[in-house]
Design a protein around this motif. Structure first.
Motif, short mmCIF file in Angstrom:
data_model
loop_
_atom_site.label_atom_id
_atom_site.label_comp_id
_atom_site.label_asym_id
_atom_site.label_seq_id
_atom_site.Cartn_x
_atom_site.Cartn_y
_atom_site.Cartn_z
N TYR A 75 0.80 -1.03 -0.07
CA TYR A 75 0.12 -0.34 0.06
C TYR A 75 1.01 1.27 0.13
CZ TYR A 75 -3.53 3.20 1.39
OH TYR A 75 -4.39 4.32 1.39
N PHE A 76 1.78 1.49 0.73
CA PHE A 76 2.67 2.53 1.01
C PHE A 76 3.65 2.57 -0.48
CE2 PHE A 76 2.47 1.82 5.96
CZ PHE A 76 1.52 2.73 5.88
N GLN A 77 4.00 1.66 -1.04
CA GLN A 77 4.70 1.64 -2.12
C GLN A 77 3.86 2.32 -3.36
OE1 GLN A 77 6.08 -2.15 -3.66
NE2 GLN A 77 7.29 -1.32 -5.02
N ALA A 78 2.44 1.81 -3.34
CA ALA A 78 1.60 2.16 -4.22
C ALA A 78 1.23 3.68 -3.90
CB ALA A 78 0.10 1.59 -4.02
N LEU A 79 1.14 4.52 -2.61
CA LEU A 79 0.96 5.77 -2.42
C LEU A 79 2.34 6.42 -3.06
CD1 LEU A 79 -0.37 5.87 1.28
CD2 LEU A 79 -1.44 6.18 -0.95
N SER A 80 3.44 5.82 -2.79
CA SER A 80 4.67 6.45 -3.23
C SER A 80 4.58 6.64 -4.83
CB SER A 80 6.04 5.59 -3.09
OG SER A 80 6.08 5.68 -1.45
N LEU A 81 4.10 5.49 -5.72
CA LEU A 81 4.33 5.78 -7.04
C LEU A 81 3.10 6.42 -7.37
CD1 LEU A 81 4.42 1.92 -8.03
CD2 LEU A 81 6.11 3.56 -8.23
N GLN A 82 1.90 6.73 -6.63
CA GLN A 82 1.00 7.61 -6.79
C GLN A 82 1.62 8.96 -6.70
OE1 GLN A 82 -2.28 7.76 -4.13
NE2 GLN A 82 -3.51 9.14 -5.20
N ALA A 83 2.32 9.45 -5.66
CA ALA A 83 2.78 10.65 -5.58
C ALA A 83 3.92 11.18 -6.54
CB ALA A 83 3.78 10.83 -4.12
N PHE A 84 4.63 10.07 -7.05
CA PHE A 84 5.61 10.20 -8.15
C PHE A 84 5.08 10.39 -9.46
CE2 PHE A 84 8.85 8.89 -11.26
CZ PHE A 84 10.14 9.63 -10.77
N TYR A 85 4.09 9.69 -9.92
CA TYR A 85 3.86 9.78 -11.18
C TYR A 85 2.32 10.41 -11.31
CZ TYR A 85 7.06 6.23 -12.44
OH TYR A 85 8.16 5.45 -12.59
N GLY A 86 1.65 10.64 -10.22
CA GLY A 86 0.30 11.38 -10.16
C GLY A 86 -0.82 10.30 -9.87
N HIS A 87 -1.81 10.56 -9.71
CA HIS A 87 -2.96 9.64 -9.54
C HIS A 87 -2.98 8.26 -10.06
CE1 HIS A 87 -5.93 10.88 -6.54
NE2 HIS A 87 -6.70 10.12 -7.01
N ILE A 88 -3.13 7.35 -9.55
CA ILE A 88 -3.15 5.93 -10.10
C ILE A 88 -4.49 5.86 -10.78
CG2 ILE A 88 -3.16 3.62 -9.48
CD1 ILE A 88 -1.27 4.12 -7.13
#
Length: 88
Positions: A75-88
Motif C-alpha cells: 500500500y505504501f509503495q502504491a502511495l509512493s508511486l501515486q505521488a511520483f507519477y500522479g493519481h493512479i
C-alpha cells in the motif's frame, strides 16, 4: 448497529461498546485505504466527518499495520508511486 442507550448515540459508544466502536473505526480506515489516503489524511477525515479522536484512529491504524504487514508495504509503495507519477 449497537447504540448507547444512555446518550442516544447513532454510532457505537466507545465507553459502552468499545469492541464495536473499534470495529467501526477499523471499517472507516479501510474505506480510507480504498481512496488511497495516507495515515494523516485518514486521521483528518475521520476527525472531521466521523468525530473520531485522532489518537484512536492512529492506534487502530497501527494495529492494522502490525496485523497486515505485507498489505501495508504494498500500500505504501502504491502511495509512493501515486505521488511520483500522479493519481493512479
Amino acid at each position: 448497529m449497537i447504540y448507547c442507550h444512555n446518550y442516544n448515540h447513532v454510532i457505537p459508544c466507545l465507553h459502552c461498546h468499545p469492541h464495536s466502536y473499534i470495529r467501526m473505526v477499523q471499517h472507516l480506515i479501510e474505506r480510507c485505504l480504498l481512496l488511497y489516503m495516507n495515515r494523516q489524511q485518514c486521521v483528518k477525515a475521520l476527525a472531521k466527518y466521523a468525530s473520531i479522536r485522532p489518537c484512536i484512529t492512529i492506534t487502530v491504524w497501527r494495529e492494522l499495520e502490525k496485523e497486515n504487514k505485507d498489505f501495508f508495504e504494498a500500500y505504501f509503495q502504491a502511495l509512493s508511486l501515486q505521488a511520483f507519477y500522479g493519481h493512479i
